[in-house]
Design a protein around this motif. Sequence first.
Motif, PDB file in Angstrom:
ATOM      1  N   VAL A 248       0.610  -1.264  -0.057  1.00  0.00           N
ATOM      2  CA  VAL A 248      -0.029   0.082  -0.220  1.00  0.00           C
ATOM      3  C   VAL A 248       0.830   1.388   0.069  1.00  0.00           C
ATOM      4  O   VAL A 248       0.422   2.219  -0.795  1.00  0.00           O
ATOM      5  N   ARG A 249       2.105   1.254   0.668  1.00  0.00           N
ATOM      6  CA  ARG A 249       2.996   2.147   0.939  1.00  0.00           C
ATOM      7  C   ARG A 249       3.479   2.556  -0.517  1.00  0.00           C
ATOM      8  O   ARG A 249       3.582   3.569  -0.870  1.00  0.00           O
ATOM      9  N   ASP A 250       3.856   1.498  -1.185  1.00  0.00           N
ATOM     10  CA  ASP A 250       4.253   1.597  -2.712  1.00  0.00           C
ATOM     11  C   ASP A 250       3.088   2.312  -3.638  1.00  0.00           C
ATOM     12  O   ASP A 250       3.442   2.962  -4.407  1.00  0.00           O
ATOM     13  N   TRP A 251       2.252   1.795  -3.387  1.00  0.00           N
ATOM     14  CA  TRP A 251       0.865   2.499  -4.418  1.00  0.00           C
ATOM     15  C   TRP A 251       0.720   3.851  -4.021  1.00  0.00           C
ATOM     16  O   TRP A 251       0.542   4.623  -4.807  1.00  0.00           O
ATOM     17  N   VAL A 252       0.640   4.322  -2.807  1.00  0.00           N
ATOM     18  CA  VAL A 252       0.502   5.564  -2.475  1.00  0.00           C
ATOM     19  C   VAL A 252       1.770   6.302  -2.731  1.00  0.00           C
ATOM     20  O   VAL A 252       1.545   7.416  -3.084  1.00  0.00           O
ATOM     21  N   PHE A 253       2.852   6.185  -2.624  1.00  0.00           N
ATOM     22  CA  PHE A 253       3.954   6.751  -3.170  1.00  0.00           C
ATOM     23  C   PHE A 253       4.434   6.443  -4.484  1.00  0.00           C
ATOM     24  O   PHE A 253       5.483   7.083  -4.877  1.00  0.00           O
ATOM     25  N   ASP A 254       3.669   5.911  -5.392  1.00  0.00           N
ATOM     26  CA  ASP A 254       3.941   5.490  -6.626  1.00  0.00           C
ATOM     27  C   ASP A 254       5.213   4.914  -6.746  1.00  0.00           C
ATOM     28  O   ASP A 254       5.954   5.511  -7.983  1.00  0.00           O
ATOM     29  N   LEU A 255       5.525   3.988  -6.030  1.00  0.00           N
ATOM     30  CA  LEU A 255       6.770   3.243  -6.327  1.00  0.00           C
ATOM     31  C   LEU A 255       6.383   1.993  -6.922  1.00  0.00           C
ATOM     32  O   LEU A 255       5.349   1.282  -6.945  1.00  0.00           O
ATOM     33  N   SER A 256       7.519   1.423  -7.332  1.00  0.00           N
ATOM     34  CA  SER A 256       7.085  -0.027  -8.098  1.00  0.00           C
ATOM     35  C   SER A 256       7.361  -1.001  -6.901  1.00  0.00           C
ATOM     36  O   SER A 256       7.895  -0.994  -5.877  1.00  0.00           O
ATOM     37  N   ASN A 257       6.586  -2.277  -7.110  1.00  0.00           N
ATOM     38  CA  ASN A 257       6.590  -3.367  -6.292  1.00  0.00           C
ATOM     39  C   ASN A 257       6.937  -4.726  -6.972  1.00  0.00           C
ATOM     40  O   ASN A 257       6.139  -5.118  -7.617  1.00  0.00           O
ATOM     41  N   ARG A 258       8.022  -5.134  -6.847  1.00  0.00           N
ATOM     42  CA  ARG A 258       8.700  -6.467  -7.651  1.00  0.00           C
ATOM     43  C   ARG A 258       7.552  -7.594  -7.686  1.00  0.00           C
ATOM     44  O   ARG A 258       7.227  -8.297  -8.604  1.00  0.00           O
ATOM     45  N   THR A 259       7.295  -7.912  -6.480  1.00  0.00           N
ATOM     46  CA  THR A 259       6.160  -9.012  -6.261  1.00  0.00           C
ATOM     47  C   THR A 259       5.036  -8.991  -6.925  1.00  0.00           C
ATOM     48  O   THR A 259       4.514  -9.887  -7.477  1.00  0.00           O
ATOM     49  N   PHE A 260       4.358  -7.750  -6.521  1.00  0.00           N
ATOM     50  CA  PHE A 260       2.973  -7.610  -7.323  1.00  0.00           C
ATOM     51  C   PHE A 260       3.103  -7.428  -9.004  1.00  0.00           C
ATOM     52  O   PHE A 260       2.364  -7.773  -9.776  1.00  0.00           O
ATOM     53  N   PHE A 261       4.488  -6.904  -9.191  1.00  0.00           N
ATOM     54  CA  PHE A 261       4.678  -6.713 -10.921  1.00  0.00           C
ATOM     55  C   PHE A 261       4.850  -8.090 -11.410  1.00  0.00           C
ATOM     56  O   PHE A 261       3.995  -8.326 -12.558  1.00  0.00           O
ATOM     57  N   GLN A 262       5.535  -9.008 -10.663  1.00  0.00           N
ATOM     58  CA  GLN A 262       5.844 -10.366 -11.389  1.00  0.00           C
ATOM     59  C   GLN A 262       4.363 -11.264 -11.368  1.00  0.00           C
ATOM     60  O   GLN A 262       4.093 -12.185 -12.203  1.00  0.00           O
ATOM     61  N   ALA A 263       3.387 -10.858 -10.186  1.00  0.00           N
ATOM     62  CA  ALA A 263       2.284 -11.452 -10.317  1.00  0.00           C
ATOM     63  C   ALA A 263       1.250 -11.142 -11.055  1.00  0.00           C
ATOM     64  O   ALA A 263       0.152 -11.458 -11.473  1.00  0.00           O
ATOM     65  N   GLY A 264       1.676  -9.730 -11.733  1.00  0.00           N
ATOM     66  CA  GLY A 264       0.585  -9.083 -12.614  1.00  0.00           C
ATOM     67  C   GLY A 264      -0.578  -8.406 -11.754  1.00  0.00           C
ATOM     68  O   GLY A 264      -1.640  -8.366 -12.474  1.00  0.00           O
ATOM     69  N   LEU A 265      -0.410  -8.307 -10.525  1.00  0.00           N
ATOM     70  CA  LEU A 265      -1.367  -7.539  -9.772  1.00  0.00           C
ATOM     71  C   LEU A 265      -1.377  -6.272  -9.842  1.00  0.00           C
ATOM     72  O   LEU A 265      -0.242  -5.485  -9.524  1.00  0.00           O
ATOM     73  N   PRO A 266      -2.414  -5.498  -9.719  1.00  0.00           N
ATOM     74  CA  PRO A 266      -2.351  -3.730  -9.463  1.00  0.00           C
ATOM     75  C   PRO A 266      -1.878  -3.528  -8.100  1.00  0.00           C
ATOM     76  O   PRO A 266      -2.631  -4.387  -7.275  1.00  0.00           O
ATOM     77  N   LEU A 267      -1.311  -2.493  -7.588  1.00  0.00           N
ATOM     78  CA  LEU A 267      -1.011  -2.232  -6.152  1.00  0.00           C
ATOM     79  C   LEU A 267      -2.155  -2.074  -5.582  1.00  0.00           C
ATOM     80  O   LEU A 267      -2.228  -2.277  -4.299  1.00  0.00           O
ATOM     81  N   TRP A 268      -3.340  -1.491  -5.962  1.00  0.00           N
ATOM     82  CA  TRP A 268      -4.460  -1.005  -5.259  1.00  0.00           C
ATOM     83  C   TRP A 268      -5.280  -2.462  -4.522  1.00  0.00           C
ATOM     84  O   TRP A 268      -5.869  -2.144  -3.908  1.00  0.00           O
TER      85      TRP A 268
END
Lengths: 293, 302
Positions: A248-268
């Motif tokens: 959620v912190r990454d989503w709020v601060f507009d940062l990338s998140n490797r785990t969610f990126f690899q899983a193809g999930l949106p940060l929200w």
Amino acid sequence: MTTGQIYDLGYTPHEGERLGRSGAMRAITKDGIKRALGIGRKARSKIMPMGLILAAMTPAVVLVGIAFVFKSELNLDSTDLLGSHATYFDLISTLSLLFIALAAPAVMIPDRRDNVLAVYSSRPVSAADYLIARGGSLALLMFAFLVLPQLVLFVGLAALDPSGLFSAMVSDSGEVLRILAASVGYVVAFGVPAFLVAAYAKRTGMAAGMIIIGLALLDGVAEALTHSDVPGASLAPLLGIGALGGTVRDWVFDLSNRTFFQAGLPLWSAAASLLVTTVIVAYVVLRRYRREL
Amino acid sequence: MEHPLIELSGLGHRYGNVVALDNLDVNVPPGSIGLVGANGAGKSTLIRILLGILRPTTGTVRVLGHDIPRELIEMRARVGYMAEGSTLPLDQTAADFMVYAAELAGIPTKAAKQRASDVLTLVGLHEERFRALGDFSTGMKQRAMLAQAIVHDPDLVFLDEPTAGLDPEGRDEMLHLITRLGTFGIHVLVSSHVLSDIERTCDWVVMLDGGKLLRNGPIDRIVSSNTLELEVLGDSQAVAQALRSRGAEVETQPTSLLVTSPADTDTDVLIRDALADTHTGMRRLTAKQTSLEDLFLESGDA
């Protein structure tokens, strides 16, 4: 010789104001905060919570102090020196987990262990009111635990800004909103599982261990499933509740998140997962307390 | 208070297949109420239903005129509860907990502090108010629990086995305090299996056995009877015979006769005539003393 008379003052009825349900809930919240901080208890009850608060505040205070003293000599941009608010969450998130793992059992368990819930059943509160007030006290504390050092950092950064303290605070006010939003993410990610464990555990020390180990295990399982071939593996990151605060912190601060990126999930989706978890935990804990309150 | 203290209509409760309360229809007026019955009679279950902790399986409940559970919060704002066993936070001082217990009822902090001090004085714990409750003796804990039950000035207080575990002196003090509550304008419902405690503190009794209602009414009416105990100077058997011939029931005791006359007959007149006919003198004539315990045992036998 003096003479006097002894009066039996007896019993005086209360004819003043009664604040009703809202007053009762305020009292429960206030008591929860005092319990978590060890206020009104023996000195040893205060050591851990106060120590953790100090540990969370110290880096912010020290960094701002160093920056003030040496900034001109080092000639650094203030953000280089102090780091960003997002990275400060990395610094204090583990401390906040420890804090809530100790606070939630201290707030929830004694009322059941000492059978004090019977007292609440003769006061103007329902089981839901009690849980909202107790949960509220934990949420407020953890929120303050996360936000206060960030605010020290924010004011420190603003004070070092060449444009001046006030104008920097105004121009960076969006950062404050991001700090608040990310803090809510951590509060839910760590606080809701801690609340669940504390609502069932019988011993405070054991509950603290269960919260920390349970969240670590859940994150580990989610990580393992994410990299496996099982059906629905791409949704596995959503099970790692403890790690979702960081997402959620990454989503709020507009940062990338490797785990969610690899899983193809949106940060929200991390926030959505936390919301669903909160609703489920609220239902389970309410069912448990309705039997006693 | 215009409405009854407690109104139960067709009240029943089951734990699975076990019937805890069976179709209770009870109205009790304001005052000091004794709820009596053996262990497992359903007393604690009834109190938990009255407080809205348990939902009844059947029937309706009103406490202080409030429908439960619909007006649960309104009712809870006006009652106190001293549960069986310790219900005190052992790591808190008596003063801190009493202030909290008052604030929990919505009393503002300043008034809560004053009431906590007053009530601790009332129960004899003022000197101990800054000690942790965990360091209290059993008797002191019981008094602290009574204090938390009345610190917010409730209209009605539920006391579940208030003398359990107390030594004779502590029990006497507790019963004295309970008796005083009525003079403060606080109605009391005392649950106990110690029937002499109920006789000492209450003016109305609700008697349960196996979840069923045995008796419900004023204690003085329940324990009074139309049986007289007669001691004679002379041949008691002749007097007994004369009484029986006039339709009285006579039970012969070692030193006296227990005489119960038919419903429409004056027992005093019956005895006077029997003594005159048998030329027998009278040593003593009193109403037979019946205790709640006698009644409970009789009801149980029946």
